[in-house]
Design an enzyme around this catalytic site. Sequence first.
Site, PDB file in Angstrom:
ATOM      1  N   THR A  73      37.246  35.954  34.873  1.00  0.00           N
ATOM      2  CA  THR A  73      37.343  35.972  33.540  1.00  0.00           C
ATOM      3  C   THR A  73      37.158  34.583  32.869  1.00  0.00           C
ATOM      4  OG1 THR A  73      39.247  37.743  34.078  1.00  0.00           O
ATOM      5  CG2 THR A  73      39.395  36.250  31.909  1.00  0.00           C
TER       6      THR A  73
ATOM      7  N   ARG B 284      51.696  38.363  36.430  1.00  0.00           N
ATOM      8  CA  ARG B 284      52.160  39.630  36.489  1.00  0.00           C
ATOM      9  C   ARG B 284      52.980  40.426  35.336  1.00  0.00           C
ATOM     10  NH1 ARG B 284      51.661  39.533  42.901  1.00  0.00           N
ATOM     11  NH2 ARG B 284      49.507  39.719  43.122  1.00  0.00           N
TER      12      ARG B 284
ATOM     13  N   GLU C  31      44.571  40.918  39.098  1.00  0.00           N
ATOM     14  CA  GLU C  31      45.834  40.226  39.264  1.00  0.00           C
ATOM     15  C   GLU C  31      46.519  40.944  40.454  1.00  0.00           C
ATOM     16  OE1 GLU C  31      47.829  37.687  36.472  1.00  0.00           O
ATOM     17  OE2 GLU C  31      45.988  38.059  35.077  1.00  0.00           O
ATOM     18  N   GLY C  32      45.863  41.713  41.099  1.00  0.00           N
ATOM     19  CA  GLY C  32      46.707  42.392  42.354  1.00  0.00           C
ATOM     20  C   GLY C  32      46.256  43.989  41.912  1.00  0.00           C
TER      21      GLY C  32
END
Lengths: 316, 382, 268
Positions: free
Chosen positions: B158, B243, B363-364
């Site tokens: 990003t 998260r 992010e996972g």
Amino acid sequence: MRTIMAIVEVVDETALELAHAARSLGEVHLTAAVFGAEDAGCAELARYFDRVVNFPLSPGAVFDAEHAAAALTPWLAAEQPFLILLSHTNNGLDLAPLLAARLDLPMLADCLELGLRDEQLTAVRTLYAGKVHARVVADAKGGALATLRPGAFDGDEAIDRGGRIETAAVPPGPPARRRLLETVAAEAGSVDITQAEILVAVGRGIEEQENLEIVQSLAAALDAEVACTRPIVDKNWLPKSRQVGTSGQSVSPKVYLAIGVSGSFQHLGGVKGKPFLVAINQDAAAPIFAVADVGVVGDLFDLVPLLEEKIRARKG
Amino acid sequence: MHFELDKGQKDIQRAARDFAKGEFDKELALQLEKDHAYPEKIWKKACAEGFIGLHFPDEYGGSDYGILENALVVEEFCRRDSGIGAALLTAHFACEIILHHGSPEQKSNYLPRVTGGECLSAGAFTEPMHGSDITSMSTTAVRDGDDWLINGVKTFITNAGHCGFYVVLVQTDVDAKHRGESMFVVDADLPGIEVASVGEKMGLKMIPTGEVSLKNVRVPGSALLGIENQGFYQVLQFFDESRIEVAAQAVGTAQGAFDRALEYIKGREQFGIKIAKFQAIQHKLAEMATQLELARLITYKAAWLADHKKPDTKLSAMAKYYAGKVASEVASESIQMFGGYGYITEFEVERFYRDARITEIYEGTREIQKNIIAGQVLGKLP
Amino acid sequence: MNIIVCIKRVADTSEAEIVIQRGGQGLEEEDFAWGINEWDNFAVEAAVQLKEQHGGVVTAMTLGGEDDEEVLRRALAMGCDEAVHLCDEAFAGADAWGIAKALAAAVRGRSYDLLLCGAVSGDAGGGQVGGFLAGLLDLPLVALATCLEVGSGNGGTGGVARVRHEVESGLERVVEVDLPAVVTVQTGINEPRYVSIRGIRKVAGAEVQVLDGAALGLQAAELGSAGARVRLEELFLPPRGEGAEVLEGSDEEIVQRLVEMLHQRGGL
């Protein structure tokens, strides 16, 4: 007989509306208090009012709310009318509440209708920019004051009442706390929308300055001028000279195309002469639809370019 | 126990709402999306008003607020516009790692530039062969005198090509797997850095995403971020916080789609009645509203715990997993409520859907979140 | 330059459906977004700008329930220095007169050069409170200001302001007014700033002074609905009257029809 005082800023249609509203309350004795009127103006008022009281102005002076409040307060306190009427204009906003407070009278502001029920004054007024109406009442035993929305009442019929004309003696008071320095016109633009036959008016619904383009383009196709509402001028998107309304220009085109205009009375107050009024707005509840001849509820970003296309196609 | 934001938090929520209302414009968003252009002007203004990095300390241009306050801003921004909101929340991506592990010089060098609107930041963790698995890196950093030489390729980055610096996760001890990973702050203009496109994305079209290749990029020893060979743990800790931010993004995006659907069904008539009066619509609406409420609650709780020095890996993963799922589902159902119009860009909900989907991926992925949650629930199996 | 700015929290109904409660005494408020009255926001900005130029203290004041504190906090975050909340259950149902009387009671005894109000409010919209205040406090008034500059003036000891304000026919007048004075502010006078996070942070611990009717020395009969001179009888939706002929159909059909009408009835 009840006495009613109408405070007249200028001798025009609004004065006749005050007269008409007052007469609708029954048998009344009606006085116009006017500032610095010429003989002809006083004579004109005398056809509608039973009495005309002219408050002289010093040479070159114009109607001024601070001055008017100072002159009127002791006079009205002495006369003790049943009701005091003013127009809900900008000058009215400057004068009426001040007067009501000084005279300690209940005040009904910006009335669309006025009525009398025993010793109570009833009125209809708007809330939330016209989305809701309210019937309100004030106890008028000790007198009351009301401001009337310009255009909401019919003008009085011309019956020559042969009103008595007098000149008020204004005792010299303390020096004015507010002094007029100059009167300024809205900054001159390159156009004069007051002369346009077709106006395409744009309001808040346009959302972004860049979007004005579609409206300007439509106006070009119609050989029309672009007009606008106050918020558009507040944002500096268009010059003040294009603003229609009580704080802007008064216009009297043949066709008025209102795009994304909600239709506040301040805006519509500047639209005179009953044009063919078309409104395009996303909000079906917008007050503009109550006064428009033709309404389209929909997305102006789709409709306006399409309209331009059709108009250009028709012109060939 | 009480479930109410305090006055200051409500002030922040309102300020973010006002700012988004004043600055985010539908037509502009559609255009930026079409042009794949970053909302540059809005970002600069957001920085000037203190919205970017409000959870950083005063001395670095923040306002000393917590993760919850940041989450409130992210939620409001994404609610107004999922695309512009996402662009703003990623403006400071990975800066928290500098905040927690950086040297005083690194903090005062990099953080004020991000809060002050001088540059965007980026985190370069993912590699072409690894995806969400960061237990070993192909990108390496090797000592060369006092400097380090970095080599490797990072992907799905990003702000690639549009940021001032990258926080890069590398292998410094190639034999030690995750125990041999370290982090570096790498200025984006260093020789040897090249950025390539990753191709057209489904959503987040205003945000540049690219592949960053590093060829013999020379950085000084002072570029090492945190402790050598502790990079893996630093990233995990970062993810516990980030998260929550993604969860807030998901909640805001879901709420934005929901708002639009709600307005639509209240106005739309079919067969002569408002479609909001159909029970099938009402039940769907009830489910969506309930999902939204739950997603918001778990997100706020995860944020609250982190702010009270009790960061909870499991809850952060749950918040991201659940809010992401809710965002995708609510946005998808919103499209359904709009019917044919929902499929048209003009009506925005399809964009909210496309922007929602990333919250289940970056992010996972949601699968990684489930692994984390299961691992935490089960503990060490014998 | 000490300034008191009177503000109000109002519902923004621009995106809400209006539903009148049974009995016609109120509106269903679930859909409403609440916030500072638009005109008042310009007044706060004007006050803060004057303070930034001339120094002094700006006090924001509102009358309303507990929820209305938010507009005071907002004003503080924009740069006001002090906030006063006139809060009392007995204020419920106050009309413009009641609001002005309570504000006047709170203003008396304070030192100020300017008393600013929004010119009108987005809800009741009578445009009366500023004028009532001027009358009650015996101060000069300038309504609908579009430009506001001050000379000297330090806490009610004189000085003058130059105010440009709207009169009729699109004209404006520039007046000089002795201070202290009441000025009501029109939209567009400035560009109100956003409430910034740093602004909120700065006022995180700020105290809002709360005054009830007794603290203002007002009697129960003067307060709220008991003291209202104008009472609400009934709310109703505006009669649509003749209204517009609303065109229906696809965009294509509507626009085609519109072009015809513009041609026939508009004489294009």
